[in-house]
Design an enzyme around this catalytic site. Sequence first.
Site, PDB file in Angstrom:
ATOM      1  N   ARG A 224      14.892  14.328  22.998  1.00 34.78           N
ATOM      2  CA  ARG A 224      15.915  15.229  22.556  1.00 34.78           C
ATOM      3  C   ARG A 224      15.799  15.312  20.951  1.00 34.78           C
ATOM      4  NH1 ARG A 224      15.058  16.499  26.756  1.00 34.78           N
ATOM      5  NH2 ARG A 224      16.758  16.620  28.596  1.00 34.78           N
ATOM      6  N   HIS A 272       9.258  22.343  23.586  1.00 31.87           N
ATOM      7  CA  HIS A 272       9.967  21.705  24.802  1.00 31.87           C
ATOM      8  C   HIS A 272       9.089  21.864  26.099  1.00 31.87           C
ATOM      9  CE1 HIS A 272      14.121  19.926  25.952  1.00 31.87           C
ATOM     10  NE2 HIS A 272      13.212  19.447  26.659  1.00 31.87           N
TER      11      HIS A 272
END
Length: 309
Positions: A224, A272
């Site tokens: 993250r 991502h």
Amino acid sequence: MSIAIIYPHRNVSDWIQALHTHGPDLKIEVWPDISAPEEVELALCWNHPDGSLQQFPNLKCISSLGAGINQLLDDDSRPTEIPLVRLVDDNLKQSMAEYVMAGVLEQFRRFKDYRQQQSEKRWAELEIPHISELCVGIMGCGEIGRFVGNKLADFGFTVRGWSRTQQDCGQFHIYAGDDELESFLSHANILVCLLPLTPKTENILNLQVFNQLPKNAFLINAARGSHLVEADLLSALESGQLSGALLDVCRQEPLSEQHPFWTHSKISITPHIASPTNPESAAEQIVDNYHRVLSGESLLNLVDIECGY
Ligand code: NDP
């Protein structure tokens, strides 16, 4: 009784089709067009808007549509008495292993340096260590980290792992907890972050950690964006403590146009995509959990809310 999918700005027809493969009779509604909120017992969420779970008075389970659940835990309006589950999926592990392996191999075999040489029309061999001399440190040896670490070890890299508790990871040694972080870091030529985002792991990729790595270490963050202190990465690259970084995740996604990471010569960015959830392979466990909700059986992949993962 029904399942609600809350996945804003995404056509979820593939999810509906995959869920119907394993439960043809399921009633599935897609947020925000929920005709009967009182019938919803299971909510499937990704990037759900804060507050959207409050409209279901008979909710019995909330499932993330990915491995991570930090966004659900961050929603202060989430009904906290409702159990939270996440996905553990072979496809997630395999695609993360592909991503990390690609990043590690590109760094190990110096492809970026060869691209630079190509731009200068220079034909010259660059030195590399033997594969076993290169140590890859995996931060977070859970479902995904364990799998990725074992794949790297199979390939011939020396692998070390770091997790909160001691455990058996097969082919590589685990360093556990804050006490063993320094020893873990001191060997890692390539540091791979596969931690969940929790209050304890937020900002963990910082200058203090980078300074404990061998000189010229390389960073891969596929966990993250908030694990990384961005200014510290820039300082470590500037000083040469880090030789480069591959980032799949950012604090703010999408990364803003003005962000210095886009144009930094030592940073590679991917949007991502390290390991997207595959509805076809993930649907079975969701339907299984739905039946468990209805029958009162224990749930699969239950999140430990106290630990935050
Ligand atoms: P797991 O919950 O299975 O594993 C988490 C691991 O992190 C465990 O080994 C745990 O230790 C360790 N850990 C947690 N807190 C700490 C801490 N404070 N100190 C040290 N170790 C800690 O998660 P998954 O492997 O399924 O997923 C990991 C993360 O990968 C997800 O949360 C998500 O953020 C990211 N991800 C990213 C994707 C992408 O496309 N970029 C796709 C999928 C996942 P212990 O074993 O001792 O409990």
